[in-house]
Design a protein around this motif. Structure first.
Motif, PDB file in Angstrom:
ATOM      1  N   THR A   1       0.838  -1.193   0.000  1.00  0.00           N
ATOM      2  CA  THR A   1       0.000   0.000   0.000  1.00  0.00           C
ATOM      3  C   THR A   1       0.875   1.246   0.000  1.00  0.00           C
ATOM      4  O   THR A   1       2.092   1.147  -0.021  1.00  0.00           O
ATOM      5  CB  THR A   1      -0.968  -0.008   1.213  1.00  0.00           C
ATOM      6  OG1 THR A   1      -1.911   1.045   1.083  1.00  0.00           O
ATOM      7  CG2 THR A   1      -0.238   0.104   2.522  1.00  0.00           C
ATOM      8  N   GLN A   2       0.245   2.398   0.028  1.00  0.00           N
ATOM      9  CA  GLN A   2       0.938   3.687   0.122  1.00  0.00           C
ATOM     10  C   GLN A   2       0.717   4.236   1.518  1.00  0.00           C
ATOM     11  O   GLN A   2      -0.341   4.032   2.114  1.00  0.00           O
ATOM     12  CB  GLN A   2       0.366   4.677  -0.894  1.00  0.00           C
ATOM     13  CG  GLN A   2       0.569   4.295  -2.330  1.00  0.00           C
ATOM     14  CD  GLN A   2       2.018   4.358  -2.758  1.00  0.00           C
ATOM     15  OE1 GLN A   2       2.581   3.359  -3.161  1.00  0.00           O
ATOM     16  NE2 GLN A   2       2.625   5.519  -2.663  1.00  0.00           N
TER      17      GLN A   2
ATOM     18  N   GLN B   1      11.118  -5.173  10.780  1.00  0.00           N
ATOM     19  CA  GLN B   1      11.050  -3.772  11.182  1.00  0.00           C
ATOM     20  C   GLN B   1       9.576  -3.339  11.248  1.00  0.00           C
ATOM     21  O   GLN B   1       8.784  -3.722  10.405  1.00  0.00           O
ATOM     22  CB  GLN B   1      11.791  -2.880  10.177  1.00  0.00           C
ATOM     23  CG  GLN B   1      13.259  -3.224  10.024  1.00  0.00           C
ATOM     24  CD  GLN B   1      14.035  -2.973  11.297  1.00  0.00           C
ATOM     25  OE1 GLN B   1      13.867  -1.962  11.950  1.00  0.00           O
ATOM     26  NE2 GLN B   1      14.885  -3.917  11.652  1.00  0.00           N
ATOM     27  N   MET B   2       9.249  -2.528  12.244  1.00  0.00           N
ATOM     28  CA  MET B   2       7.888  -2.016  12.360  1.00  0.00           C
ATOM     29  C   MET B   2       7.757  -0.751  11.520  1.00  0.00           C
ATOM     30  O   MET B   2       8.644   0.108  11.548  1.00  0.00           O
ATOM     31  CB  MET B   2       7.554  -1.683  13.815  1.00  0.00           C
ATOM     32  CG  MET B   2       7.553  -2.892  14.739  1.00  0.00           C
ATOM     33  SD  MET B   2       6.271  -4.091  14.346  1.00  0.00           S
ATOM     34  CE  MET B   2       4.839  -3.255  14.968  1.00  0.00           C
ATOM     35  N   TRP B   3       6.675  -0.642  10.779  1.00  0.00           N
ATOM     36  CA  TRP B   3       6.359   0.576  10.015  1.00  0.00           C
ATOM     37  C   TRP B   3       5.039   1.082  10.544  1.00  0.00           C
ATOM     38  O   TRP B   3       4.025   0.379  10.513  1.00  0.00           O
ATOM     39  CB  TRP B   3       6.254   0.279   8.521  1.00  0.00           C
ATOM     40  CG  TRP B   3       6.162   1.525   7.702  1.00  0.00           C
ATOM     41  CD1 TRP B   3       7.195   2.169   7.086  1.00  0.00           C
ATOM     42  CD2 TRP B   3       4.992   2.301   7.420  1.00  0.00           C
ATOM     43  NE1 TRP B   3       6.743   3.292   6.451  1.00  0.00           N
ATOM     44  CE2 TRP B   3       5.383   3.402   6.641  1.00  0.00           C
ATOM     45  CE3 TRP B   3       3.655   2.191   7.764  1.00  0.00           C
ATOM     46  CZ2 TRP B   3       4.497   4.365   6.198  1.00  0.00           C
ATOM     47  CZ3 TRP B   3       2.764   3.146   7.329  1.00  0.00           C
ATOM     48  CH2 TRP B   3       3.184   4.221   6.540  1.00  0.00           C
ATOM     49  N   ARG B   4       5.029   2.327  11.051  1.00  0.00           N
ATOM     50  CA  ARG B   4       3.807   2.929  11.589  1.00  0.00           C
ATOM     51  C   ARG B   4       3.543   4.243  10.879  1.00  0.00           C
ATOM     52  O   ARG B   4       4.460   5.019  10.661  1.00  0.00           O
ATOM     53  CB  ARG B   4       3.949   3.174  13.085  1.00  0.00           C
ATOM     54  CG  ARG B   4       3.994   1.918  13.893  1.00  0.00           C
ATOM     55  CD  ARG B   4       4.056   2.225  15.384  1.00  0.00           C
ATOM     56  NE  ARG B   4       4.150   1.012  16.153  1.00  0.00           N
ATOM     57  CZ  ARG B   4       5.288   0.489  16.586  1.00  0.00           C
ATOM     58  NH1 ARG B   4       6.423   1.083  16.324  1.00  0.00           N
ATOM     59  NH2 ARG B   4       5.281  -0.623  17.284  1.00  0.00           N
TER      60      ARG B   4
ATOM     61  N   ALA C   1      -2.272   6.090   2.701  1.00  0.00           N
ATOM     62  CA  ALA C   1      -2.441   7.214   1.774  1.00  0.00           C
ATOM     63  C   ALA C   1      -2.962   6.703   0.436  1.00  0.00           C
ATOM     64  O   ALA C   1      -2.890   5.519   0.128  1.00  0.00           O
ATOM     65  CB  ALA C   1      -1.106   7.930   1.571  1.00  0.00           C
ATOM     66  N   SER C   2      -3.423   7.624  -0.361  1.00  0.00           N
ATOM     67  CA  SER C   2      -3.904   7.309  -1.699  1.00  0.00           C
ATOM     68  C   SER C   2      -2.708   7.065  -2.630  1.00  0.00           C
ATOM     69  O   SER C   2      -1.658   7.694  -2.468  1.00  0.00           O
ATOM     70  CB  SER C   2      -4.735   8.480  -2.226  1.00  0.00           C
ATOM     71  OG  SER C   2      -4.970   8.332  -3.599  1.00  0.00           O
ATOM     72  N   VAL C   3      -2.888   6.206  -3.610  1.00  0.00           N
ATOM     73  CA  VAL C   3      -1.813   5.967  -4.580  1.00  0.00           C
ATOM     74  C   VAL C   3      -1.542   7.198  -5.424  1.00  0.00           C
ATOM     75  O   VAL C   3      -0.479   7.330  -6.011  1.00  0.00           O
ATOM     76  CB  VAL C   3      -2.112   4.757  -5.493  1.00  0.00           C
ATOM     77  CG1 VAL C   3      -2.123   3.469  -4.695  1.00  0.00           C
ATOM     78  CG2 VAL C   3      -3.414   4.936  -6.240  1.00  0.00           C
TER      79      VAL C   3
ATOM     80  N   GLU D   1       4.868   7.114   0.400  1.00  0.00           N
ATOM     81  CA  GLU D   1       5.843   6.101   0.031  1.00  0.00           C
ATOM     82  C   GLU D   1       5.149   4.746  -0.086  1.00  0.00           C
ATOM     83  O   GLU D   1       4.141   4.508   0.563  1.00  0.00           O
ATOM     84  CB  GLU D   1       6.973   6.020   1.056  1.00  0.00           C
ATOM     85  CG  GLU D   1       6.519   5.629   2.454  1.00  0.00           C
ATOM     86  CD  GLU D   1       7.661   5.575   3.450  1.00  0.00           C
ATOM     87  OE1 GLU D   1       8.536   4.692   3.322  1.00  0.00           O
ATOM     88  OE2 GLU D   1       7.687   6.430   4.348  1.00  0.00           O
ATOM     89  N   GLN D   2       5.712   3.874  -0.934  1.00  0.00           N
ATOM     90  CA  GLN D   2       5.155   2.530  -1.041  1.00  0.00           C
ATOM     91  C   GLN D   2       5.652   1.719   0.148  1.00  0.00           C
ATOM     92  O   GLN D   2       6.823   1.778   0.510  1.00  0.00           O
ATOM     93  CB  GLN D   2       5.572   1.840  -2.335  1.00  0.00           C
ATOM     94  CG  GLN D   2       4.915   0.494  -2.478  1.00  0.00           C
ATOM     95  CD  GLN D   2       5.135  -0.135  -3.841  1.00  0.00           C
ATOM     96  OE1 GLN D   2       5.678   0.487  -4.730  1.00  0.00           O
ATOM     97  NE2 GLN D   2       4.721  -1.364  -3.984  1.00  0.00           N
TER      98      GLN D   2
END
Length: 94
Positions: A33-34, A56-59, A63-65, A71-72
């Protein structure tokens, strides 16, 4: 990724090894996703937490493409976000 049933809700889960050598239970479907890295969300924004394949955690927020400043992101949803029996895993307070 090998999967097994969650002991609480029965859904299939996989595990991702974190940098501290612990295993994080995740939903086995890879999500692409974005997103924006933000710590707070405004009304209508969807908070997103993913665990990458490297642990790794991404928080942030989804977002819309079409949003060029996003960022992807790809990773797995932690199973605690989707488990229907999360209370069974919480420590009981005295």
């Amino acid at each position: 990724m090998t999967t097994r049933p969650c002991r609480s809700c029965g859904a299939q889960i996989g595990f991702v090894e974190l940098p501290n050598n612990r295993a994080m239970p995740v939903d086995p479907e890879l999500v692409k996703t974005q997103g924006h890295r933000k710590s707070t969300a405004r009304a209508g924004e969807r908070i997103l937490t993913l665990v990458t394949e490297r642990g790794q955690m991404w928080r942030g927020i989804e977002a819309s493409v079409t949003d060029l400043s996003s960022e992807q992101v790809e990773g797995f949803i932690p199973h605690w976000r989707t488990c229907t029996q999360t209370a069974a895993h919480r420590k009981k307070e005295d």
